[in-house]
Design a protein around this motif. Sequence first.
Motif, PDB file in Angstrom:
ATOM      1  N   SER A 170      43.083  25.168  14.694  1.00  0.00           N
ATOM      2  CA  SER A 170      42.271  26.255  15.239  1.00  0.00           C
ATOM      3  C   SER A 170      42.676  27.577  14.612  1.00  0.00           C
ATOM      4  N   HIS A 171      41.869  28.594  14.880  1.00  0.00           N
ATOM      5  CA  HIS A 171      42.168  29.933  14.380  1.00  0.00           C
ATOM      6  C   HIS A 171      43.440  30.498  14.994  1.00  0.00           C
ATOM      7  N   PHE A 172      43.852  29.883  16.064  1.00  0.00           N
ATOM      8  CA  PHE A 172      44.994  30.373  16.815  1.00  0.00           C
ATOM      9  C   PHE A 172      46.329  29.996  16.186  1.00  0.00           C
ATOM     10  N   ASP A 173      46.296  29.014  15.264  1.00  0.00           N
ATOM     11  CA  ASP A 173      47.542  28.388  14.814  1.00  0.00           C
ATOM     12  C   ASP A 173      48.577  29.393  14.324  1.00  0.00           C
ATOM     13  N   TRP A 174      48.109  30.342  13.487  1.00  0.00           N
ATOM     14  CA  TRP A 174      49.081  31.279  12.919  1.00  0.00           C
ATOM     15  C   TRP A 174      49.742  32.107  14.032  1.00  0.00           C
ATOM     16  N   VAL A 175      48.933  32.647  14.944  1.00  0.00           N
ATOM     17  CA  VAL A 175      49.493  33.489  16.002  1.00  0.00           C
ATOM     18  C   VAL A 175      50.484  32.685  16.844  1.00  0.00           C
ATOM     19  N   LEU A 176      50.160  31.417  17.033  1.00  0.00           N
ATOM     20  CA  LEU A 176      51.018  30.563  17.852  1.00  0.00           C
ATOM     21  C   LEU A 176      52.383  30.352  17.205  1.00  0.00           C
ATOM     22  N   ILE A 177      52.382  30.016  15.925  1.00  0.00           N
ATOM     23  CA  ILE A 177      53.658  29.832  15.211  1.00  0.00           C
ATOM     24  C   ILE A 177      54.432  31.135  15.220  1.00  0.00           C
ATOM     25  N   TRP A 178      53.715  32.210  14.971  1.00  0.00           N
ATOM     26  CA  TRP A 178      54.337  33.530  14.879  1.00  0.00           C
ATOM     27  C   TRP A 178      54.963  33.916  16.219  1.00  0.00           C
ATOM     28  N   ALA A 179      54.262  33.644  17.318  1.00  0.00           N
ATOM     29  CA  ALA A 179      54.781  33.984  18.644  1.00  0.00           C
ATOM     30  C   ALA A 179      55.937  33.066  19.032  1.00  0.00           C
ATOM     31  N   ALA A 180      55.919  31.847  18.478  1.00  0.00           N
ATOM     32  CA  ALA A 180      56.989  30.912  18.822  1.00  0.00           C
ATOM     33  C   ALA A 180      58.288  31.244  18.085  1.00  0.00           C
ATOM     34  N   LEU A 181      58.185  32.021  17.011  1.00  0.00           N
ATOM     35  CA  LEU A 181      59.395  32.404  16.278  1.00  0.00           C
ATOM     36  C   LEU A 181      60.146  33.481  17.052  1.00  0.00           C
ATOM     37  N   PRO A 182      61.467  33.496  16.951  1.00  0.00           N
ATOM     38  CA  PRO A 182      62.215  34.616  17.541  1.00  0.00           C
ATOM     39  C   PRO A 182      61.800  35.924  16.869  1.00  0.00           C
ATOM     40  N   ARG A 183      61.889  37.017  17.611  1.00  0.00           N
ATOM     41  CA  ARG A 183      61.325  38.263  17.116  1.00  0.00           C
ATOM     42  C   ARG A 183      61.962  38.724  15.799  1.00  0.00           C
ATOM     43  N   GLU A 184      63.250  38.416  15.602  1.00  0.00           N
ATOM     44  CA  GLU A 184      63.919  38.859  14.380  1.00  0.00           C
ATOM     45  C   GLU A 184      63.302  38.197  13.142  1.00  0.00           C
ATOM     46  N   LEU A 185      62.782  36.988  13.337  1.00  0.00           N
ATOM     47  CA  LEU A 185      62.244  36.268  12.177  1.00  0.00           C
ATOM     48  C   LEU A 185      60.800  36.661  11.880  1.00  0.00           C
ATOM     49  N   ARG A 186      60.129  37.237  12.882  1.00  0.00           N
ATOM     50  CA  ARG A 186      58.700  37.492  12.706  1.00  0.00           C
ATOM     51  C   ARG A 186      58.426  38.469  11.570  1.00  0.00           C
ATOM     52  N   ALA A 187      59.264  39.503  11.446  1.00  0.00           N
ATOM     53  CA  ALA A 187      58.984  40.561  10.487  1.00  0.00           C
ATOM     54  C   ALA A 187      58.955  40.030   9.054  1.00  0.00           C
ATOM     55  N   ARG A 188      59.769  39.005   8.774  1.00  0.00           N
ATOM     56  CA  ARG A 188      59.842  38.527   7.397  1.00  0.00           C
ATOM     57  C   ARG A 188      59.109  37.210   7.190  1.00  0.00           C
ATOM     58  N   THR A 189      58.350  36.782   8.186  1.00  0.00           N
ATOM     59  CA  THR A 189      57.565  35.562   8.039  1.00  0.00           C
ATOM     60  C   THR A 189      56.103  35.945   7.921  1.00  0.00           C
ATOM     61  N   ARG A 190      55.472  35.545   6.824  1.00  0.00           N
ATOM     62  CA  ARG A 190      54.132  36.062   6.526  1.00  0.00           C
ATOM     63  C   ARG A 190      53.104  34.953   6.469  1.00  0.00           C
ATOM     64  N   PRO A 191      51.890  35.231   6.938  1.00  0.00           N
ATOM     65  CA  PRO A 191      50.809  34.247   6.833  1.00  0.00           C
ATOM     66  C   PRO A 191      50.054  34.411   5.518  1.00  0.00           C
ATOM     67  N   ILE A 192      49.198  33.464   5.248  1.00  0.00           N
ATOM     68  CA  ILE A 192      48.299  33.560   4.101  1.00  0.00           C
ATOM     69  C   ILE A 192      46.921  33.901   4.656  1.00  0.00           C
ATOM     70  N   ALA A 193      46.260  34.873   4.055  1.00  0.00           N
ATOM     71  CA  ALA A 193      44.920  35.223   4.537  1.00  0.00           C
ATOM     72  C   ALA A 193      43.940  35.220   3.377  1.00  0.00           C
ATOM     73  N   ALA A 194      42.719  34.788   3.664  1.00  0.00           N
ATOM     74  CA  ALA A 194      41.679  34.803   2.641  1.00  0.00           C
ATOM     75  C   ALA A 194      41.247  36.244   2.404  1.00  0.00           C
ATOM     76  N   ARG A 195      41.354  36.683   1.148  1.00  0.00           N
ATOM     77  CA  ARG A 195      41.117  38.092   0.862  1.00  0.00           C
ATOM     78  C   ARG A 195      39.701  38.524   1.226  1.00  0.00           C
ATOM     79  N   ASP A 196      38.690  37.716   0.891  1.00  0.00           N
ATOM     80  CA  ASP A 196      37.306  38.163   1.095  1.00  0.00           C
ATOM     81  C   ASP A 196      37.009  38.401   2.570  1.00  0.00           C
ATOM     82  N   TYR A 197      37.540  37.523   3.453  1.00  0.00           N
ATOM     83  CA  TYR A 197      37.248  37.693   4.882  1.00  0.00           C
ATOM     84  C   TYR A 197      38.125  38.760   5.513  1.00  0.00           C
ATOM     85  N   TRP A 198      39.405  38.717   5.258  1.00  0.00           N
ATOM     86  CA  TRP A 198      40.350  39.556   6.004  1.00  0.00           C
ATOM     87  C   TRP A 198      40.493  40.975   5.483  1.00  0.00           C
TER      88      TRP A 198
END
Lengths: 207, 325
Positions: A43-71
């Motif tokens: 689902s579209h939620f997957d990235w936010v879910l993984i990101w929220a499940a990470l401890p906050r210290e790790l979130r800043a340096r963990t990056r998603p991939i986004a499609a340039r044309d849409y995002w």
Amino acid sequence: MSRADLMGLLLAFLARLITGAQGHWKGCPPKAEQRIYFANHQSHFDWVLIWAALPRELRARTRPIAARDYWTATPFRTWLTTAVFNAVYVARTRTDDQEDPLQPLAQALEGGDSLVIFPEGTRSNRGAPQAFKSGLYHLAEQFPGVQLIPAWIDNVQRVMPKGEVVPVPILCTVTFGTPIHLQHGEDKRVFLERARAAVLAARPGRA
Amino acid sequence: MNNLRTLSVDSQVALLFVVLFGLLVLLSLVVLVRSLRASEQLLDEASQDRQHRLLRDLRAMWLGSTVFWLAWVSGPVGATLAFGVFSFLALREFITLVKTLRGDHRSLLLAFFAALPMQYLLVGTRAFDLFTVFVPVYVFLAIPVASALAGDPERFLERNAKIQWGIMVCVYGLSHAPALLLLQLPGYADRGAFLLFFLVMATAAAQLAQELASRQLRRRPLARQIDRSFSWRVWLIGLVAAAAVGAALFWITPVNPWRAAVMAAVAGGCGTLGELVMRALKKDAGVRFWGNRSSVTGAVGLLDRVAPLCFAAPVFFHFVRWYLV
């Protein structure tokens, strides 16, 4: 604290309120090491879910991939992906100038960031993930020092089925499995199949 | 005792909380001292597990008491909000356990974002007449309609029953806790906190007595598949314990000791039976553990803790409102 940070906290809070976003570190501890997390995509939620499940210290340096044309189509989307999530943009359609589509990902990894990728390439509604695309293999080949961590996102397809816009509150978990490595001289297909099996193995057991 | 009666209602309630938190502090200190002493020896796995569970229960008690206190000091709005959030979390856990299908999406939205807030709005505004019938009359009509409009006939009745049950337990049942808090009885105004405290104490006493008794008495379980420790005798012991606690606490209720004992027995008995029902439900959902020992769904185990209260509160509320006062 900037607006982007606040937005990040708000999104993480919402994800937790709606899904619980529990991270289960079954195969490895949450550590500030350079990693590539790869997970099933439902689902579209997957990235936010993984990101929220990470401890906050790790979130800043963990990056998603986004499609340039849409995002990058509207200022808000650009702000969300750039300022809040610090996404790595990729082109969905191969341009004619022979540029390697994995180039932005490689750049991010060279910079020391961790990535979250969904190697199926598209969302699947079936239980088991589809065959993995080869991007993961090429990244593993180029960056042997980066840990590859399989993750299984459970239950999220119930939160927001295809075609619905409002999510239903249902608890989801993200299970992080045992890291895998590319064996010396391993065949691409064998490795991708092994990676897919590792994601499936992180699935919580059921009776 | 007479000195206490001359105090204003507010200071009586304040005293209640002082006593409650005092007991909790005492209990925590005892646990702390014991854990310090125990850490000097090597603990085997079982006692470590017990220690772990004790700490978790203690934390839950602290949390529950704090919410209770916050709900009281912040008045109707705070009480409604606090229990509303609990309801939301419990319903979320419930829906996670009972597998719903794609076609249930709209009904679930209705349950979470319309029925739940509306029910708590009714509590907050003390509209008790509508409050008691809103879920059984209106919501139970609306949910199947939403499901039917979704157009999926597969296991229609079963799916609707699941959602309606979830609402019944997690929303309707739990919303009676703030209702008690806000109930204005003639000659007993602003003392709802005592009623809620009375209810919680009665259900807790019944649960605890039943748990202890089931360890001592090895009876043939009534429903082996559901709960290996439940038997009528054990249940009756819980009932008696609740009645005893109720009689001992009669002075915080508007009634005499006999009636207080009956009220407490009703609450305690309903609570422990409710717990049995929740166990059955979890077994049906394929969850073999109780009290969140290993979390498969990521469920936080809130449902296990509030289940007895969810079952006892509506009955108790009804009892207080219509029969005894």
